[in-house]
Design a protein around this motif. Structure first.
Motif, short mmCIF file in Angstrom:
data_model
loop_
_atom_site.label_atom_id
_atom_site.label_comp_id
_atom_site.label_asym_id
_atom_site.label_seq_id
_atom_site.Cartn_x
_atom_site.Cartn_y
_atom_site.Cartn_z
N GLN A 243 13.98 -51.97 -30.22
CA GLN A 243 14.62 -51.09 -31.20
C GLN A 243 13.96 -51.21 -32.57
OE1 GLN A 243 16.35 -53.23 -29.11
NE2 GLN A 243 16.81 -51.56 -27.69
N LYS A 244 13.62 -52.45 -32.97
CA LYS A 244 12.95 -52.65 -34.25
C LYS A 244 11.53 -52.05 -34.20
CE LYS A 244 12.44 -54.37 -38.41
NZ LYS A 244 13.09 -53.75 -39.55
N ALA A 245 10.85 -52.19 -33.07
CA ALA A 245 9.52 -51.60 -32.92
C ALA A 245 9.59 -50.08 -33.08
CB ALA A 245 8.92 -51.97 -31.57
N LEU A 246 10.60 -49.45 -32.49
CA LEU A 246 10.77 -48.00 -32.64
C LEU A 246 11.05 -47.64 -34.09
CD1 LEU A 246 12.86 -47.04 -29.48
CD2 LEU A 246 10.46 -46.48 -29.93
N GLN A 247 11.89 -48.44 -34.74
CA GLN A 247 12.20 -48.19 -36.14
C GLN A 247 10.94 -48.26 -37.00
OE1 GLN A 247 14.94 -50.99 -37.87
NE2 GLN A 247 14.91 -49.99 -39.87
N LEU A 248 10.14 -49.29 -36.79
CA LEU A 248 8.89 -49.42 -37.55
C LEU A 248 7.94 -48.27 -37.26
CD1 LEU A 248 8.30 -53.27 -37.23
CD2 LEU A 248 8.92 -51.99 -39.31
N PHE A 249 7.87 -47.87 -35.98
CA PHE A 249 6.98 -46.76 -35.62
C PHE A 249 7.44 -45.47 -36.30
CE2 PHE A 249 5.41 -43.24 -33.18
CZ PHE A 249 4.09 -43.59 -32.96
N SER A 250 8.76 -45.28 -36.43
CA SER A 250 9.28 -44.05 -37.01
C SER A 250 8.83 -43.85 -38.45
CB SER A 250 10.81 -44.01 -36.93
OG SER A 250 11.38 -44.95 -37.83
N GLU A 251 8.43 -44.94 -39.12
CA GLU A 251 7.95 -44.83 -40.50
C GLU A 251 6.64 -44.07 -40.60
OE1 GLU A 251 7.94 -48.85 -41.97
OE2 GLU A 251 10.12 -49.03 -41.73
N SER A 252 5.93 -43.90 -39.47
CA SER A 252 4.68 -43.15 -39.48
C SER A 252 4.90 -41.66 -39.20
CB SER A 252 3.71 -43.72 -38.44
OG SER A 252 4.20 -43.50 -37.13
N CYS A 253 6.15 -41.27 -39.03
CA CYS A 253 6.46 -39.86 -38.74
C CYS A 253 6.46 -39.03 -40.02
CB CYS A 253 7.83 -39.75 -38.07
SG CYS A 253 7.87 -40.48 -36.42
N ALA A 254 6.10 -37.77 -39.88
CA ALA A 254 6.08 -36.86 -41.02
C ALA A 254 7.42 -36.15 -41.22
CB ALA A 254 4.97 -35.83 -40.84
N ASP A 255 8.34 -36.30 -40.28
CA ASP A 255 9.66 -35.67 -40.41
C ASP A 255 10.69 -36.55 -39.71
OD1 ASP A 255 9.21 -35.29 -37.69
OD2 ASP A 255 9.66 -33.16 -37.72
N ASP A 256 11.87 -36.00 -39.49
CA ASP A 256 12.93 -36.75 -38.84
C ASP A 256 12.58 -37.07 -37.39
OD1 ASP A 256 14.47 -36.63 -41.14
OD2 ASP A 256 15.46 -34.78 -40.53
N VAL A 257 12.99 -38.25 -36.98
CA VAL A 257 12.77 -38.71 -35.61
C VAL A 257 13.80 -38.05 -34.70
CG1 VAL A 257 12.91 -40.75 -34.14
CG2 VAL A 257 11.82 -40.90 -36.38
#
Length: 176
Positions: free
Chosen positions: A103-117
């Protein structure tokens, strides 16, 4: 298609229309290797073509590893078999020490997104990437580490493909 009965004295013949190269071996995916060392063995080109309901033949090629902090990613590029330079998707897989939860890995990865996950299910999500494509990621605890598989599509996210994205990520999750 009818075939002629085999006899001990007959030998197969080759015609001008027959290729001398043997057909490619069927793809057999690697499932949950103890150590990750490549991305292409986890997902076959035909599986990806099926995801997109694309009648074209896809091919894949393992790319050099990439490194960032404690994370080594193994990368596989998928492209049309003909013409071979039409890049479609990159699969990246890697693992980090297990003290980082999926879950933390997904959260960290989401920071590289250009919009909402957009969540697909508890272990997977997708988003619009900063390069104009789609990032689809799944995370799983496996073999003492947290493993991630990311599909980077050249096209922007398509909300109508949620079921296909989910099916593909569940397949990859099972192979991590």
């Amino acid at each position: 298609m009818a075939t002629a009965p085999a006899s001990s004295s007959s030998l197969p013949t080759t015609t001008a229309a027959t290729s001398s190269a043997p057909p490619p071996a069927p793809f057999v995916p690697t499932v949950s290797p103890a150590n990750l060392s490549a991305a292409c063995p986890l997902l076959g080109p035909a599986e990806l073509a099926k995801l997109f309901d694309d009648p074209d033949a896809y091919a894949s090629s393992e790319q050099p590893q990439t490194h960032q902090d404690q994370f080594t990613a193994y990368n596989c590029d998928y492209h049309l078999a003909d013409p071979p330079n039409t890049h479609l998707v990159t699969l990246s897989v890697g693992g980090v020490p297990s003290q980082l939860s999926p879950q933390k890995a997904l959260q960290l990865f989401s920071e590289s997104c250009a919009d909402d996950v957009q969540s697909l299910y508890a272990a997977a999500m997708y988003c619009y990437s900063t390069d104009g494509g789609t990032q689809i990621v799944v995370a799983k605890s496996s073999h003492g580490e947290t493993r991630l598989a990311t599909l980077s599509l050249v096209n922007p996210p398509d909300g109508t493909m949620r079921a296909e994205y989910t099916a593909m990520m569940k397949t990859l999750e099972g192979r991590l």
